[in-house]
Each structure stands twice: as C-alpha cells, then as structure tokens.
Design a protein around this motif. Structure first.
Motif, mmCIF file in Angstrom:
data_model
loop_
_atom_site.group_PDB
_atom_site.id
_atom_site.type_symbol
_atom_site.label_atom_id
_atom_site.label_comp_id
_atom_site.label_asym_id
_atom_site.label_seq_id
_atom_site.Cartn_x
_atom_site.Cartn_y
_atom_site.Cartn_z
ATOM 1 N N THR A 8 0.946 -1.038 0.117
ATOM 2 C CA THR A 8 0.073 0.160 -0.064
ATOM 3 C C THR A 8 0.850 1.046 -0.108
ATOM 4 O OG1 THR A 8 -0.779 -1.277 1.848
ATOM 5 C CG2 THR A 8 -2.242 0.606 0.950
ATOM 6 N N ASP A 10 0.549 5.252 0.366
ATOM 7 C CA ASP A 10 -0.538 6.481 0.632
ATOM 8 C C ASP A 10 -1.976 5.770 0.582
ATOM 9 O OD1 ASP A 10 1.610 8.092 0.887
ATOM 10 O OD2 ASP A 10 1.416 9.086 -1.178
ATOM 11 N N ARG A 12 -3.329 3.658 -1.193
ATOM 12 C CA ARG A 12 -3.624 2.777 -2.529
ATOM 13 C C ARG A 12 -3.017 1.371 -2.488
ATOM 14 N NH1 ARG A 12 -2.418 6.540 -7.310
ATOM 15 N NH2 ARG A 12 -2.613 4.802 -8.628
ATOM 16 N N LYS A 13 -3.874 0.474 -2.677
ATOM 17 C CA LYS A 13 -3.628 -0.999 -2.844
ATOM 18 C C LYS A 13 -2.775 -1.172 -4.080
ATOM 19 C CE LYS A 13 -6.360 -3.573 0.472
ATOM 20 N NZ LYS A 13 -6.452 -2.372 1.108
ATOM 21 N N LEU A 14 -1.657 -1.561 -4.313
ATOM 22 C CA LEU A 14 -0.813 -1.812 -5.451
ATOM 23 C C LEU A 14 -0.088 -3.139 -5.500
ATOM 24 C CD1 LEU A 14 1.293 1.570 -5.512
ATOM 25 C CD2 LEU A 14 -0.808 1.077 -6.737
ATOM 26 N N ALA A 29 2.719 4.053 -10.343
ATOM 27 C CA ALA A 29 1.267 4.112 -10.181
ATOM 28 C C ALA A 29 0.957 5.618 -9.786
ATOM 29 C CB ALA A 29 1.061 3.754 -8.633
ATOM 30 N N ILE A 31 2.613 7.952 -8.412
ATOM 31 C CA ILE A 31 2.532 8.821 -7.273
ATOM 32 C C ILE A 31 4.089 9.543 -7.113
ATOM 33 C CG2 ILE A 31 2.827 8.502 -4.800
ATOM 34 C CD1 ILE A 31 1.170 5.935 -5.067
#
Lengths: 237, 154
Positions: A8, A10, A12-14, A29, A31
């Motif tokens: 994760t 921030d 967000r699941k990645l 992603a 970011i």
C-alpha cells in the motif's frame, strides 16, 4: 514466493514485481516522490536522500530511502507525512548549500516550501549523487571518471585531476548531471570536457562535425562496425 | 618497477577484488604510490585507472606523495590531548620545519597527527615506524628526534 507482491502506498493498494523498489512502484502508480540520483538505466544507489518515505512495520514507522528499499508483501508506505517532509526539507537545504543556483534544486525546494538554506557553504556545485560516475561505468562502459578522496573533501574527478585517458568525450556525464554541474562545449570541431580538448570527426560529404573521434572509435569497437561506418553524417546518408 | 608490480599482482592471482591488498603491498615496497605504479596496477589487474585512483585517494593509509624514512604519528585523542599533545605538535613542527601531514624535503621525516592510537593509558603516544613511544614530553621528543638523527634547532 510469487513474483508479485502487494503493498500500500498512501492508502492505495498496489501490486509490484518482487525485487523492485518502492520508488519504482510509486512511479508506476503515478505517485510523485522527489528524487535526483535515480535513473531507470542505473542500479539503485541511494545518494541524494530526497526520496525518503515512511514505512510501517509492526505498528512502528521508519524513514527509508524509497529508491533502494525493496517492496515486500504487506508493506505500508506513506510518501507525505510530517516526518517525511521534515527530512526532505533538511535534505534539500543541505543540497542547496552545495549548489544554490541549480533550478532543479530550487524547484524542489519551492515545492517543499523551503525558501532559503540555513547552511551557507561555498562549494562548487556538485551534489555528489554519482550519476555521472555510474553512467560512465554502467551505461557507457568506459569508467573514465570516479570519486576522489572522501568525507568533506570528496569530489568527482578524473584520475590525477588530469586528462582522463579512458574518456571518449561522449558527454553522458554532463547529460545526466541533475544540477548541470558538469558542462562541455563545442567549438571549431573540438569538444571540450573535463578540461580536455577532443577533436571531432568531420563528415566527408558535407563537412559538418559528427561526434568526437574517440567516441566513434568506441562505438566501432564495441559494435564491431566497419572502419568507415561514421565517415558520412546522418544528414548525408 | 614493472616486474615488482607484476609480481605483486600475480601473488593475488590477478583478482580484481584484491585491489586494496595489492596497493598495500605496492606501498610497502615503494614507500608511497607513485603514479606509474598506479597505472601499472590498473593495467595488470584490469581495473580502470579511475577506480584505482578512487581507492588510492579514499584510504588515508595510502599516500600519493613520497613519505619520509621515519613516519611519525602523534595521537590527538582526548587522553593524549589533555596531557599536552598540542605543545608537542608545536615543538615537532618547529623542529622539523614542516606542518602536520607533510614530509621534510630530504625525505627523512613524515609527521602527521592521528585521532586515537588506542593506547590512551600511555598518553601522549607517538608511533614512529610502528614502534610505540608512550608518555611523551617535549624532552623525550627531543631525545627521540636526536636518536633519529635530527638535532633541534628551535
């Protein structure tokens, strides 16, 4: 172990390939993490320390450099926390003290709301990120420049501070330098870099200068090209 | 010189990983690392000259300048400091007419200060060519320098 890990960033699941770094995953992603000494073509190095993030492990958080920290299953990363910003602010101040004129550094400082460096140093401008040295070694494969000395007196230098015997004058070091400290110039068929003048090859047709002779020789040697391969420039072919 | 360095490099099977031991042996043999020696190490070990230069300038144990026959290292650690090392530094610098880290012109003496020699109970400590001299005073320094062939002129 599978080839992909879940993490994760921030919130967000990645998913990221095992063995890659946090910075890589964040980049994929979209970011934003500021960084200066990372380039996809080079091995992770971790010199500039601008890319720090906060990771959570067993309810404890830790500051790590995201460009050299490998992703792991269940890793929780925060890229913007008070602690992270504090570290980044200090880092950019220290970097600015080495080169206050660099536009790149000033832009990052502005984003971090740092107006002025508290540290006043009169250093020439190199931030010792090692991009030039690593590019010369890993990408160009020439190894013409390196560090000299250590600690406070460390600097990027040619062997014995003289004409670098292995340099092919390709200019890659100047190209990757994030603060434009390394410069080169071209005049009358001569490229000047590292205080050395390298003659350039002329196109046999139009007479324009193609590239430094040594660089073309290096290409011919590594790629097994015929001797006359670079006699004519791209425009005349 | 070529044969000397070739022999040293071959002692380590021309293995790149032994760059530091190779340089140590070269320095032991030649007393410092002259430029030609580094070029030869680079050639025989197949390590780029920039890397050899990087390692040779990184470690304080390596010297690219000629060193004196007698190498004196005076401890500046806390224990030695409070027992009056600054006075001895002054005295040696004046007697040999060199500054910290320099070598006399006749290549007889190299004087440098170091941070701790790990023999604080003997402080102030001075090491001359790997021989330890403890509880140094100005008088003892003079005696030692006299033994090494240097009469004080200050």
């Amino acid at each position: 172990m599978s080839d992909k890990v879940n993490l994760t960033i921030d919130g967000r699941k990645l998913e990221a390939p095992a063995g890659s770094t946090i910075l890589q995953a964040a980049k994929d992603a979209n970011i934003y993490i500021p960084h200066l000494c990372h380039n996809d073509e080079l091995k992770p190095y971790g010199a500039c320390r601008l890319c720090v993030v906060e990771i959570t492990h067993r309810n404890r958080t830790r500051i790590v450099a995201s460009c050299i920290y490998e992703v792991a299953e269940g890793l929780e990363v925060q890229t913007v926390t008070e602690r992270v910003l504090n570290v980044r602010k200090l880092v950019i101040e220290l970097l600015l003290s080495r080169n206050k004129k660099s536009q790149v550094l000033q832009d990052i400082a502005q984003k971090l709301e740092v107006e002025k460096s508290r540290f006043e140093l009169d250093i020439k401008g190199c931030i010792l990120c090692g991009m030039c040295i690593r590019t010369c070694k890993e990408v160009v494969g020439v190894n013409a420049i390196g560090y000299k000395s250590r600690g406070f007196t460390r600097e990027v230098a040619t062997p014995f501070d003289e004409t670098p015997p292995d340099c092919i004058a390709c200019g890659s070091c100047a190209y990757v330098c994030p603060v434009d400290f390394i410069q080169y110039s071209e005049k009358n068929g001569v490229r000047t870099i590292w205080n050395t003048e390298f003659p350039m090859q002329k196109c046999t047709k139009c007479g324009r200068h193609i590239a430094p002779v040594k660089q073309l020789d290096h290409f011919k040697e590594t790629l097994n090209l015929p001797e006359d391969h670079f006699d004519i420039c791209l425009h005349c072919r | 010189m070529e044969n000397t360095i070739k022999a040293i490099v071959e002692k380590y099977d021309s293995n790149k990983g032994f760059l530091v031991p190779v340089l140590q042996d070269v320095q032991k043999e030649l007393n410092y690392l002259p430029r030609e020696a580094l070029d030869l190490v680079s050639k025989f070990l197949k390590v780029s000259i920039s890397q050899v230069f990087e390692v040779a300038t990184f470690y304080k144990a390596f010297s690219l300048e000629p060193r004196g026959k007698y190498q004196m290292a005076l401890c500046q650690g806390t224990a030695c400091h409070v027992r009056g090392v600054p006075l001895i530094v002054d005295h040696i610098e004046r007697t040999l007419e060199i500054k910290d880290g320099e070598t006399t012109e006749d290549l007889m003496y190299t004087f440098e200060t170091v941070n701790c020699l790990g023999a604080c109970a003997l402080g102030p400590v001075m090491v001359v060519n790997e021989e330890y001299h403890g509880k140094m005073t100005i008088a003892k320094t003079d005696k030692l320098l006299k033994k090494l062939g240097k009469e004080g002129n200050a």
